[in-house]
Design a protein around this motif. Structure first.
Motif, mmCIF file in Angstrom:
data_model
loop_
_atom_site.group_PDB
_atom_site.id
_atom_site.type_symbol
_atom_site.label_atom_id
_atom_site.label_comp_id
_atom_site.label_asym_id
_atom_site.label_seq_id
_atom_site.Cartn_x
_atom_site.Cartn_y
_atom_site.Cartn_z
ATOM 1 N N LEU A 119 -18.990 3.556 -13.852
ATOM 2 C CA LEU A 119 -18.908 3.771 -12.318
ATOM 3 C C LEU A 119 -18.727 2.511 -11.768
ATOM 4 O O LEU A 119 -17.890 2.541 -10.692
ATOM 5 C CB LEU A 119 -20.301 4.616 -12.028
ATOM 6 N N LEU A 120 -19.437 1.632 -11.907
ATOM 7 C CA LEU A 120 -19.156 0.174 -11.192
ATOM 8 C C LEU A 120 -17.689 -0.220 -11.449
ATOM 9 O O LEU A 120 -17.157 -0.792 -10.434
ATOM 10 C CB LEU A 120 -20.415 -0.744 -11.900
ATOM 11 N N ARG A 121 -17.287 -0.314 -12.727
ATOM 12 C CA ARG A 121 -15.992 -0.851 -12.963
ATOM 13 C C ARG A 121 -15.086 0.097 -12.174
ATOM 14 O O ARG A 121 -14.226 -0.463 -11.416
ATOM 15 C CB ARG A 121 -15.656 -0.736 -14.446
ATOM 16 N N ALA A 122 -15.067 1.391 -12.184
ATOM 17 C CA ALA A 122 -13.902 2.211 -11.624
ATOM 18 C C ALA A 122 -14.151 1.934 -9.956
ATOM 19 O O ALA A 122 -13.210 2.180 -9.320
ATOM 20 C CB ALA A 122 -14.474 3.706 -11.815
ATOM 21 N N ALA A 123 -15.303 1.885 -9.499
ATOM 22 C CA ALA A 123 -15.518 1.893 -8.151
ATOM 23 C C ALA A 123 -14.883 0.356 -7.551
ATOM 24 O O ALA A 123 -14.220 0.596 -6.600
ATOM 25 C CB ALA A 123 -16.953 2.004 -7.698
ATOM 26 N N LEU A 124 -15.248 -0.599 -8.297
ATOM 27 C CA LEU A 124 -14.578 -2.081 -7.809
ATOM 28 C C LEU A 124 -13.066 -1.966 -7.832
ATOM 29 O O LEU A 124 -12.526 -2.316 -7.125
ATOM 30 C CB LEU A 124 -15.264 -3.067 -8.645
ATOM 31 N N ALA A 125 -12.610 -1.295 -8.845
ATOM 32 C CA ALA A 125 -11.233 -1.077 -8.898
ATOM 33 C C ALA A 125 -10.519 -0.470 -7.908
ATOM 34 O O ALA A 125 -9.552 -0.848 -7.384
ATOM 35 C CB ALA A 125 -10.475 -0.309 -10.378
ATOM 36 N N ALA A 126 -11.102 0.961 -7.396
ATOM 37 C CA ALA A 126 -10.684 1.528 -6.377
ATOM 38 C C ALA A 126 -10.810 0.966 -5.082
ATOM 39 O O ALA A 126 -10.121 0.974 -4.042
ATOM 40 C CB ALA A 126 -11.663 2.971 -6.483
ATOM 41 N N ILE A 127 -12.000 0.139 -4.748
ATOM 42 C CA ILE A 127 -12.032 -0.556 -3.756
ATOM 43 C C ILE A 127 -10.946 -1.566 -3.526
ATOM 44 O O ILE A 127 -10.381 -1.792 -2.497
ATOM 45 C CB ILE A 127 -13.336 -1.265 -3.585
ATOM 46 N N ASP A 128 -10.439 -2.297 -4.500
ATOM 47 C CA ASP A 128 -9.453 -3.293 -4.449
ATOM 48 C C ASP A 128 -8.170 -2.763 -4.329
ATOM 49 O O ASP A 128 -7.091 -3.332 -3.955
ATOM 50 C CB ASP A 128 -9.385 -4.153 -5.611
ATOM 51 N N ASN A 129 -7.828 -1.489 -4.977
ATOM 52 C CA ASN A 129 -6.430 -0.534 -4.960
ATOM 53 C C ASN A 129 -7.113 0.718 -4.765
ATOM 54 O O ASN A 129 -6.938 1.435 -5.470
ATOM 55 C CB ASN A 129 -5.839 -0.729 -6.368
ATOM 56 N N PRO A 130 -6.988 0.893 -3.220
ATOM 57 C CA PRO A 130 -7.378 2.485 -2.990
ATOM 58 C C PRO A 130 -6.340 3.314 -3.345
ATOM 59 O O PRO A 130 -5.149 3.198 -3.652
ATOM 60 C CB PRO A 130 -7.313 2.251 -1.488
ATOM 61 N N GLY A 131 -6.957 4.819 -4.109
ATOM 62 C CA GLY A 131 -6.193 5.619 -4.473
ATOM 63 C C GLY A 131 -5.788 5.529 -6.263
ATOM 64 O O GLY A 131 -5.154 6.454 -6.613
ATOM 65 N N THR A 132 -6.431 4.574 -6.759
ATOM 66 C CA THR A 132 -5.968 4.469 -8.145
ATOM 67 C C THR A 132 -7.248 4.941 -8.767
ATOM 68 O O THR A 132 -8.503 5.312 -8.111
ATOM 69 C CB THR A 132 -5.846 2.900 -8.550
#
Length: 505
Positions: free
Chosen positions: A484-497
């Motif tokens: 969840l942490l990995r997915a959230a950080l990736a989504a914050i840096d690249n919204p919609g991914t």
């Protein structure tokens, strides 16, 4: 009359029990007379009608006794009981377990200065270097919260250009006060360990953090918005499987008043799980859940799935159904309490499961190995399972059961679903039961028992999202918190991914 449970005198209790037994016998005689009179007026066989009534009463009594005093497990007692000594040898006990994941802290315990004296001669004791007597102890370091104060360094250009400030850490909510890992922690506590937000609030206050439930909910909702693309991507992973499992259970929407009964619908494959919480349990909702899936769906006998997959004006059904032998077995286990003949069919079903236990799992293999495993499963089932299935059907057709009895209902349930129950004999992908999806519903049911449901429509969406992502991570052997942490950080840096668990990448 004083309730029997409140009587403390033994002699009085015996007298009251005798009176109740006599009254019970009188009521049985009265029931028999009324049943016979009713059957005569309706032109029915009075004796058959009486037998049916007595059988139904016996089944009700057996079910009540099972609920009150029986084990919740569906396991039946083995015909050959083990000797006590053999059972004792198999018990693993509660001895020390290896703890490879725990960090190790070395603690040296020296003698106090006053004790460094020999008890025999009175001389001074010298340290025996390298010699210790070792033991282990599992301890706990309590969780603690910290207030991180970020100081973003500013830079200026000697030529007088605009100053530059170091970037801030990623935030779920722009300008928000809580870190991403805090929101992930709150989500895990609620949806993986079933702690309601009110209980978390009290725990955090004890540990020094003053926060209210609305703030905790705001973090969950914000985290869910970033993870929405990952949640939506799970459905495609599930539908990519040649066989999926589907099931549903009730869920409460507690918005305004006593609440409404909604339903958590689940589709799952061996690689991923996708939950949706919807207001209906209808065939139209089942069609919505199954969507355009083109493969085989394993379900129980609930009619909504059959309605959803019937060909209609919009064309043929998109998927075909197979049915669950565990549900069939469950009904015969219930009926066995008053119909001993069920022992035979339960033994035959048990032999089917014994055959399946020795077959390879094609979902765990790839390429040529998977192809070989599928061929082997098909060969073994044709040679060993086909005769057993034929024997089960022959047994069922030979039974005579009263209408409305547990045995009659079990027989009708099995025979009505027979075509879907036997697909596994010709399709090696099909398992015997729907247990995979029932296991994926356990956490959701435990959560429902602890926090009763959702307080809003948004709450149902957030619950379905987190249960889906957490259980999919577990299926792949990944720690849900790290995912969840990995997915959230990736989504914050690249919204919609979206980010899937490592096993699905």
């Amino acid at each position: 009359m004083v309730p029997l449970g409140q009587v403390k005198d033994l002699e009085t209790a015996k007298q009251m029990a005798a009176l109740l037994e006599a009254e019970n016998a009188r009521l049985h005689q009265r029931l028999e007379a009324l049943v016979q009179e009713n059957a005569r007026l309706k032109g029915e066989d009075a004796q058959a009608r009486l037998q049916l009534e007595l059988t139904q009463l016996q089944e009700q009594l057996a079910r009540m006794q099972q609920r009150l005093f029986g084990a919740s497990s569906e396991k039946r007692p083995s015909a050959q009981q083990e000797e006590p000594a053999a059972r004792e040898c198999q018990q693993r006990g509660h001895g020390p377990r290896a703890q490879p994941e725990l960090p190790v802290q070395e603690v040296l315990l020296p003698l106090d200065e006053a004790d460094k004296v020999c008890g025999l001669c009175g001389g001074a004791l010298a340290e025996w270097r390298g010699q210790t007597e070792d033991s282990e102890e599992v301890s706990v370091v309590e969780r603690h919260f910290v207030l991180k104060r970020y100081r973003r360094q500013k830079y200026r250009c000697p030529e007088g250009c605009a100053p530059v400030t170091a970037p801030t850490a990623p935030r779920l909510i722009p300008g928000g006060r809580y870190a991403v890992d805090f929101a992930v922690h709150v989500a895990l506590q609620k949806y993986a360990f079933h702690l309601p937000l009110a209980r978390q609030e009290r725990m955090y206050r004890r540990e020094g953090l003053v926060v209210d439930t609305q703030t905790l909910w705001d973090q969950l909702s914000a985290l869910a918005r970033h993870l929405q693309p990952s949640y939506e991507a799970l459905l495609a992973v599930v539908f990519a499987s040649p066989l999926i499992h589907a099931d549903e259970t009730h869920w409460h929407l507690l918005d305004k008043g006593p609440g409404k009964k909604w339903y958590a619908w689940t589709v799952a494959s061996p690689r991923a799980v996708h939950h949706r919480i919807l207001p209906s349990r209808s065939g139209a909702t089942a069609r919505q859940v199954l969507g355009n899936y083109q493969g085989v769906a394993m379900v129980d006998g609930y009619a909504a799935y059959q309605t959803a997959t019937k060909p209609g004006a919009d064309g043929p059904a998109s998927c075909s159904l197979v049915f669950c032998w565990a549900h069939v077995r469950r009904k015969f286990v219930e009926a066995e309490q008053v119909a001993p003949a069920c022992a035979q069919v339960l033994s035959l079903i048990g032999q089917l499961y014994a055959i399946e236990a020795g077959l390879p799992d094609p979902h765990a293999l790839e390429g040529a190995q998977q192809t070989a495993a599928l061929a082997y499963r098909l060969l073994v089932r044709r040679e060993q399972s086909v005769p057993l299935v034929a024997a089960i059907r022959e047994w069922a057709l030979a039974q005579r059961a009263l209408p409305g009895s547990g045995l009659r209902k079990a027989l009708e349930y099995m025979l009505a679903l027979w075509s879907g129950l036997t697909v596994f004999l010709s399709n090696p992908w099909v398992p015997l039961d729907n247990n995979l999806v029932e296991r994926q519903l356990r956490d959701l049911v435990l959560g429902r028992k602890n926090h009763y449901g959702s307080k809003s429509l948004r709450g149902t969406e957030v619950a379905a999202l987190f249960y889906s992502l957490i259980e999919t991570a577990r299926l792949g052997g990944e720690d849900p918190g790290r995912y969840l942490l990995r997915a959230a950080l990736a989504a914050i840096d690249n919204p919609g991914t979206f980010t899937l668990p490592s096993s699905l990448d």
